[in-house]
Design an enzyme around this catalytic site. Sequence first.
Site, PDB file in Angstrom:
ATOM      1  N   ASP A  36       0.833  -1.198   0.000  1.00 40.30           N
ATOM      2  CA  ASP A  36       0.000   0.000   0.000  1.00 40.30           C
ATOM      3  C   ASP A  36       0.880   1.264   0.000  1.00 40.30           C
ATOM      4  OD1 ASP A  36      -2.316   1.531   0.102  1.00 40.30           O
ATOM      5  OD2 ASP A  36      -3.267   0.247   1.588  1.00 40.30           O
ATOM      6  N   GLU A  91       0.175  -0.188  -5.219  1.00 38.87           N
ATOM      7  CA  GLU A  91      -0.827   0.893  -5.312  1.00 38.87           C
ATOM      8  C   GLU A  91      -0.142   2.200  -5.736  1.00 38.87           C
ATOM      9  OE1 GLU A  91      -4.059   1.182  -2.650  1.00 38.87           O
ATOM     10  OE2 GLU A  91      -3.827  -0.838  -1.860  1.00 38.87           O
ATOM     11  N   TRP A  92       0.983   2.059  -6.372  1.00 41.04           N
ATOM     12  CA  TRP A  92       1.813   3.200  -6.775  1.00 41.04           C
ATOM     13  C   TRP A  92       1.029   4.241  -7.580  1.00 41.04           C
ATOM     14  CZ3 TRP A  92       6.908   2.013 -10.006  1.00 41.04           C
ATOM     15  CH2 TRP A  92       7.475   3.212 -10.421  1.00 41.04           C
ATOM     16  N   PRO A  93       0.400   3.867  -8.727  1.00 36.06           N
ATOM     17  CA  PRO A  93      -0.278   4.926  -9.493  1.00 36.06           C
ATOM     18  C   PRO A  93      -1.432   5.591  -8.744  1.00 36.06           C
ATOM     19  CG  PRO A  93      -0.622   2.759 -10.515  1.00 36.06           C
ATOM     20  CD  PRO A  93       0.365   2.573  -9.416  1.00 36.06           C
ATOM     21  N   LEU A  94      -2.153   4.828  -7.928  1.00 37.99           N
ATOM     22  CA  LEU A  94      -3.277   5.424  -7.189  1.00 37.99           C
ATOM     23  C   LEU A  94      -2.805   6.633  -6.370  1.00 37.99           C
ATOM     24  CD1 LEU A  94      -5.810   3.426  -5.000  1.00 37.99           C
ATOM     25  CD2 LEU A  94      -4.845   5.548  -4.219  1.00 37.99           C
ATOM     26  N   TYR A  95      -1.666   6.465  -5.707  1.00 40.48           N
ATOM     27  CA  TYR A  95      -1.174   7.556  -4.853  1.00 40.48           C
ATOM     28  C   TYR A  95      -0.439   8.630  -5.651  1.00 40.48           C
ATOM     29  CZ  TYR A  95      -2.589   4.792  -0.858  1.00 40.48           C
ATOM     30  OH  TYR A  95      -3.343   4.098   0.059  1.00 40.48           O
ATOM     31  N   ASP A 146     -10.672   2.762  -3.579  1.00 39.22           N
ATOM     32  CA  ASP A 146     -11.088   1.455  -3.059  1.00 39.22           C
ATOM     33  C   ASP A 146     -12.499   1.126  -3.518  1.00 39.22           C
ATOM     34  OD1 ASP A 146      -8.741   1.714  -1.695  1.00 39.22           O
ATOM     35  OD2 ASP A 146      -9.638   1.589   0.311  1.00 39.22           O
TER      36      ASP A 146
HETATM   37  C1  GAL Z   1      -6.299   1.232   1.349  1.00 36.41           C
HETATM   38  C2  GAL Z   1      -6.215   0.234   0.225  1.00 36.41           C
HETATM   39  C3  GAL Z   1      -7.236  -0.828   0.518  1.00 36.41           C
HETATM   40  C4  GAL Z   1      -6.897  -1.495   1.826  1.00 36.41           C
HETATM   41  C5  GAL Z   1      -6.753  -0.465   2.953  1.00 36.41           C
HETATM   42  C6  GAL Z   1      -6.217  -1.090   4.205  1.00 36.41           C
HETATM   43  O1  GAL Z   1      -5.552   2.298   1.077  1.00 36.41           O
HETATM   44  O2  GAL Z   1      -6.451   0.874  -0.999  1.00 36.41           O
HETATM   45  O3  GAL Z   1      -7.319  -1.747  -0.530  1.00 36.41           O
HETATM   46  O4  GAL Z   1      -5.707  -2.213   1.667  1.00 36.41           O
HETATM   47  O5  GAL Z   1      -5.919   0.589   2.560  1.00 36.41           O
HETATM   48  O6  GAL Z   1      -6.034  -0.164   5.217  1.00 36.41           O
END
Ligand code: GAL
Length: 430
Positions: A159, A191-195, A219
Amino acid sequence: MSRAACLLVIISLMSPAAEALDNGLALKPTMGWLHWERFMCNIDCDTDPNNCISERLYMQMADVMVKEGWKEAGYEYVCIDDCWPSHQRDAQGRLQADPKRFPGGIKKLADYIHSKGLKLGIYADVGDKTCAGYPGSLGYYEKDAQTFADWDVDLLKFDGCFMNRALLGEGYTNMSKALNNTGRPILYSCEWPLYEWPLKQPNYTAIRDTCNHWRNFDDVFDSWSSVKSILDWTAAHQDIIVPAAGPGGWNDPDMLVIGNFGLSHDQQESQMALWAIMASPLLMSNDLRDICPRSKELLQNKRIIDISQDSMGKQGYRTAKGNDFEVWERPLSKKRLAVAVLNKLEIGGPRGFDIGAAPGWKICGPQCNVTQILPQYKEMGVQTQQSKIIVSVNPSGTALLTVTPISSDFTRLHKLNWQGTFVRRKHTIL
Ligand code: GAL
């Protein structure tokens, strides 16, 4: 130019533009189960022992996956999300599982999952803390990668909370290297591109080089509006993200929420169909111990899973929209095409869509073979470019079809009978 140099030039010209992370994993979109959407950060094992984040949950899920046909359908990874660790690292600085909820520790859990012929996924964070406030991996990438390898973990969801956004690329790349250096094949879910999107357009070539799949957007929640927002985002950015997907690296629109509380059956069919079209990882987040038979049948539908896992590994995309319909198409191996027609109108009853209006229908010249998979299985037989097939699509539902072109060589050997089905000619025309 020397022969060797000439050979090098030829080889480099033949190589695809974007290399995938070279760990031999995720050659097809990952299939499995991930706890987050359904079980979140429920750590209250005293009052809710059945649903809290504990070794028991994953062991029970693995048992059901074997007994109830999930493993056979292709679901392989049992994945832990946030809230598994203790708030403190151990004396050697290693992450450790919460001792009360994971009395056997992660290595024992991995052994159990492996004994069932399944794989274990775990979760960590590139920054100071995980999103739920557990210890992050910043400053510990090598140590954490080695710990996961020592535990025989098979997948890491990494994450991006509590991280300086300017350093995301460096962090994700360093963890990728650290995982590779352990020598254990560990599928790397980022989750690199999301952030990064809020800061700049991510570099998808670098991301594909580094990760086996990557989250781009918010999410998923257990609601149709959430699934819709993911589809809308994906279509709006498809020119940027679709070319990045292929064997070894996939765009990840987040978990399947089929079998929970928020989606009607038609909406569940839409999520399943569109996730297959998008070549998305199929990571279910639901309670497999208690799931309605229709949702189970949908999630285990072999024809949809075959589209998801197609060997060519090309991601599909939205090819047309209008009149509150969307057409999504995915090129498949053997020149076939999967076509999904989504009815976006959330009022009224079923509406007809002339499938000949799908841009990909042109592969029906001169002829094609059509199979409807959703909402029900139906062999539609041989069709031509002129055929008028109206598929009926419920509000927020999806019709899913596969179209197989029939080459002109083949049609020369056959003729159409009056019903539109093939009869074999007695004599071959040369
Ligand atoms: C979010 C992530 C979710 C889940 C959550 C856990 O940022 O996108 O998929 O992992 O954190 O805290």
